[in-house]
Scaffold this motif. Structure first.
Motif, short mmCIF file in Angstrom:
data_model
loop_
_atom_site.label_atom_id
_atom_site.label_comp_id
_atom_site.label_asym_id
_atom_site.label_seq_id
_atom_site.Cartn_x
_atom_site.Cartn_y
_atom_site.Cartn_z
N ASN A 19 0.85 -1.20 0.22
CA ASN A 19 -0.08 0.17 -0.19
C ASN A 19 0.80 1.25 0.11
OD1 ASN A 19 -2.45 -0.67 -0.42
ND2 ASN A 19 -2.99 -1.06 1.81
N LEU A 20 1.84 1.41 -0.70
CA LEU A 20 2.92 2.42 -0.64
C LEU A 20 2.45 3.20 -2.11
CD1 LEU A 20 6.34 0.84 -0.07
CD2 LEU A 20 4.94 2.20 1.34
N PRO A 21 2.60 4.60 -1.76
CA PRO A 21 2.20 5.36 -3.30
C PRO A 21 3.00 5.01 -4.55
CG PRO A 21 3.38 6.82 -1.68
CD PRO A 21 3.08 5.13 -0.79
N ALA A 22 2.62 5.06 -5.55
CA ALA A 22 3.30 4.74 -6.87
C ALA A 22 4.50 5.75 -7.04
CB ALA A 22 2.42 4.81 -7.76
N TYR A 23 5.77 5.37 -7.34
CA TYR A 23 6.72 6.14 -7.59
C TYR A 23 6.52 7.14 -8.55
CZ TYR A 23 11.13 7.96 -9.07
OH TYR A 23 12.21 8.81 -9.63
N GLU A 24 6.74 8.47 -8.37
CA GLU A 24 6.16 9.19 -9.31
C GLU A 24 7.57 10.17 -9.61
OE1 GLU A 24 3.55 10.39 -10.79
OE2 GLU A 24 2.28 8.70 -9.73
N PRO A 25 8.15 9.89 -10.89
CA PRO A 25 9.54 10.61 -11.09
C PRO A 25 9.13 11.97 -11.16
CG PRO A 25 8.65 9.53 -13.08
CD PRO A 25 7.60 9.25 -11.95
N ARG A 26 10.35 12.74 -10.55
CA ARG A 26 10.53 14.08 -10.48
C ARG A 26 10.36 14.91 -11.92
NH1 ARG A 26 11.19 17.20 -5.97
NH2 ARG A 26 12.53 18.78 -7.16
N GLU A 27 10.06 15.83 -12.11
CA GLU A 27 9.85 16.59 -13.56
C GLU A 27 10.36 18.00 -13.40
OE1 GLU A 27 5.92 16.23 -15.08
OE2 GLU A 27 5.80 14.24 -15.08
N ARG A 28 11.04 18.40 -12.20
CA ARG A 28 11.56 19.71 -12.17
C ARG A 28 12.49 20.13 -13.14
NH1 ARG A 28 12.07 24.51 -10.65
NH2 ARG A 28 11.69 25.21 -8.53
N VAL A 29 12.40 21.09 -13.67
CA VAL A 29 13.39 22.04 -14.37
C VAL A 29 13.35 23.39 -13.98
CG1 VAL A 29 13.97 22.69 -16.81
CG2 VAL A 29 12.93 20.41 -16.35
N LEU A 30 14.49 23.93 -13.66
CA LEU A 30 14.61 25.12 -13.12
C LEU A 30 14.43 26.10 -14.32
CD1 LEU A 30 16.27 23.51 -11.16
CD2 LEU A 30 17.96 25.36 -10.83
N ALA A 31 13.62 27.04 -13.77
CA ALA A 31 13.24 28.18 -14.72
C ALA A 31 14.68 29.15 -15.01
CB ALA A 31 12.52 29.00 -14.38
N ASP A 32 14.55 29.96 -16.02
CA ASP A 32 16.10 30.85 -16.35
C ASP A 32 16.20 31.80 -14.96
OD1 ASP A 32 16.06 30.02 -18.72
OD2 ASP A 32 15.23 31.63 -19.69
N ASP A 33 15.08 32.46 -14.25
CA ASP A 33 15.56 32.87 -13.14
C ASP A 33 15.96 32.28 -11.96
OD1 ASP A 33 12.85 31.81 -12.95
OD2 ASP A 33 12.34 33.47 -11.24
N GLU A 34 15.61 31.06 -11.98
CA GLU A 34 16.21 30.22 -11.07
C GLU A 34 17.61 29.85 -11.22
OE1 GLU A 34 12.83 27.35 -8.96
OE2 GLU A 34 13.28 27.39 -11.21
N ILE A 35 18.08 29.53 -12.52
CA ILE A 35 19.15 29.25 -12.82
C ILE A 35 20.13 30.61 -12.48
CG2 ILE A 35 20.88 29.04 -14.87
CD1 ILE A 35 18.51 27.25 -15.90
N LYS A 36 19.62 31.74 -12.96
CA LYS A 36 20.52 32.89 -12.57
C LYS A 36 20.69 32.91 -11.13
CE LYS A 36 18.81 35.30 -16.71
NZ LYS A 36 17.98 36.18 -17.34
N ALA A 37 19.58 32.84 -10.25
CA ALA A 37 19.81 32.96 -8.78
C ALA A 37 20.75 31.81 -8.38
CB ALA A 37 18.51 32.59 -7.93
N GLN A 38 20.65 30.47 -8.91
CA GLN A 38 21.76 29.50 -8.63
C GLN A 38 23.03 29.92 -9.07
OE1 GLN A 38 23.07 27.02 -11.10
NE2 GLN A 38 24.07 25.67 -9.71
N TRP A 39 23.08 30.70 -10.16
CA TRP A 39 24.58 30.92 -10.71
C TRP A 39 25.37 32.00 -9.80
CZ3 TRP A 39 26.72 27.91 -14.08
CH2 TRP A 39 27.89 28.38 -14.55
N LYS A 40 24.48 32.72 -8.87
CA LYS A 40 24.95 33.92 -8.01
C LYS A 40 25.15 33.40 -6.70
CE LYS A 40 22.61 37.32 -10.62
NZ LYS A 40 21.46 38.53 -10.46
#
Length: 178
Positions: A19-40
């Motif tokens: 009775n475990l939930p089915a595995y849901e693969p992540r689909e998260r892709v960083l948006a441009d503003d998140e990449i810029k923040a990560q870069w800083k």
């Protein structure tokens, strides 16, 4: 112990049975503003490491274990990846400079704790998906992206086709420059 058992007692234990939930693969892709923040992000404790992971599309555990002695020319050879095989990763100039500057030896658990403490809405592995997505958006073929990610091609292709993918991978990773 294995020789005492006639069959594996865990053989029928599946997520559905438990009775475990089915595995849901992540689909998260960083948006441009998140990449810029990560870069800083500050170089320490993790900014340089995370930028390197994005520019190489490698797993964060592989990036953490980076050793400059594994680099010949502009190619970093990861001695053993998730599939148990080495992987040649061409380093674009920015990635090579990040690697040369290095980062402190850390365990993945401390990186995970840092992400939780700072409330980031993304995980380090999302950088790998982001890199793959950005390469595809830049027109890189699926075959080359799969080579960059070190995903095993279908068996028939693996057995009979053995091209040198490093030049195409170098070009693809070069498209990730921020």
């Amino acid at each position: 112990v294995a020789e005492l058992l006639e069959q594996d007692p865990t053989a029928g234990l599946t997520a559905k049975v438990l009775n475990l939930p089915a595995y849901e693969p992540r689909e998260r892709v960083l948006a441009d503003d998140e990449i810029k923040a990560q870069w800083k992000m500050p170089d320490e404790p993790y900014g340089r490491l995370l930028r390197f992971a994005l520019l190489t599309a490698c797993r964060i555990g592989e990036a953490i274990q980076f050793d400059g002695e594994q680099v010949v020319g502009d190619v970093w050879t990861i001695p053993e990846t998730k599939n148990g095989r080495p992987h040649a990763v061409p380093l674009a100039p920015v990635a090579a400079a990040l690697a040369e500057a290095g980062w402190p030896a850390r365990k993945y658990e401390s990186l995970h704790s840092y992400f939780v403490a700072h409330g980031y809405g993304w995980r380090p592995h999302d950088l790998r998906r982001t890199a793959a997505t950005r390469m595809r958006d830049a027109g890189v073929s699926v075959e080359v992206i799969e080579a960059v990610l070190k995903h095993a091609p279908p068996r028939l292709v693996r057995v009979y086709q053995r091209p040198n993918m490093v030049p195409a991978m170098r070009e693809a990773l070069g498209k990730l420059q921020v």
